[in-house]
Design an enzyme around this catalytic site. Structure first.
Site, PDB file in Angstrom:
ATOM      1  N   SER A  56       0.804  -1.230   0.000  1.00  0.00           N
ATOM      2  CA  SER A  56       0.000   0.000   0.000  1.00  0.00           C
ATOM      3  C   SER A  56       0.834   1.275   0.000  1.00  0.00           C
ATOM      4  CB  SER A  56      -0.953   0.016   1.196  1.00  0.00           C
ATOM      5  OG  SER A  56      -0.237   0.109   2.414  1.00  0.00           O
ATOM      6  N   HIS A  96       1.142   4.303   6.805  1.00  0.00           N
ATOM      7  CA  HIS A  96       0.570   5.163   5.760  1.00  0.00           C
ATOM      8  C   HIS A  96       1.003   6.606   5.947  1.00  0.00           C
ATOM      9  CE1 HIS A  96      -2.973   2.378   4.390  1.00  0.00           C
ATOM     10  NE2 HIS A  96      -1.790   1.954   3.988  1.00  0.00           N
ATOM     11  N   ASP A 122      -8.009   6.354   4.346  1.00  0.00           N
ATOM     12  CA  ASP A 122      -8.112   5.221   5.270  1.00  0.00           C
ATOM     13  C   ASP A 122      -9.372   5.194   6.123  1.00  0.00           C
ATOM     14  OD1 ASP A 122      -5.712   4.259   4.382  1.00  0.00           O
ATOM     15  OD2 ASP A 122      -4.537   5.081   6.036  1.00  0.00           O
TER      16      ASP A 122
END
EC number: 3.4.21.89
Length: 179
Positions: A56, A96, A122
């Site tokens: 990701s 992230h 998210d």
């Protein structure tokens, strides 16, 4: 067939040598734990080293990259910074990038994250009803990385037989190695 010469080595050891080897193994394990706890204190992070488990964050980080984290409370979170956070109800932390920051008038900061390689933010990952993360959710901030070295951790988690084989062989090496 597999040679079991190491069993002969273990049998030839007297009790004192065997106790010494077991004590040596215990020292190695306790030293590793002390180093880990020391890193926790120095970095301010409950997990000073993490492995990227998914794609990701590509192209910034790839699956298997080893990240070094810090978590200084006094440093403000900034847009573009890469954070590792934990979501209530999930065991594995997520790596992230901070996408947006929302600062309240009382000084509280909330922020939104997104994986570089993900199409959406998210909010779908957060617990139900949660739209922003808070400082308490942060495990650490990425300060450096070593590419692909964490792939061993991924292999051990994905293939438990591999993990137990490696641990058995390491333990056996420590017990049989006489230096």
């Amino acid at each position: 067939m597999l040679s079991l010469d190491f069993l002969d080595d273990v049998r030839r050891m007297n009790k004192r040598q065997l106790y010494y080897q077991v004590l040596n193994f215990g020292m190695i394990v306790s030293s590793a734990l002390m180093i880990w706890k020391g890193l926790m204190v120095v970095t301010g992070s409950e997990s000073p080293i993490v492995v990227v488990l998914s794609g990701s964050m590509e192209p910034a980080f790839h699956r298997g990259d080893l990240l070094f984290l810090t978590n200084r409370i006094e440093e403000p979170i900034r847009v573009g910074e890469i954070v590792v956070f934990r979501i209530e109800g999930r065991e594995i932390p997520i790596v992230h990038r901070v996408l947006k920051i929302h600062e309240k008038q009382n000084g509280d900061i909330k922020f939104l994250t997104k994986g570089d390689n993900n199409a959406v933010d998210d909010r779908g990952l957060y617990k139900q009803g949660q739209f922003w993360l808070e400082k308490k959710d942060v495990v650490g901030r990425a300060r450096g990385f070593v590419p692909y070295i964490g792939i061993v951790t991924i292999l051990m988690n994905d293939y438990p037989k591999f993990k137990y084989t490696v641990l058995f062989l390491l333990g056996l090496f420590v017990l049989v190695h006489r230096e």
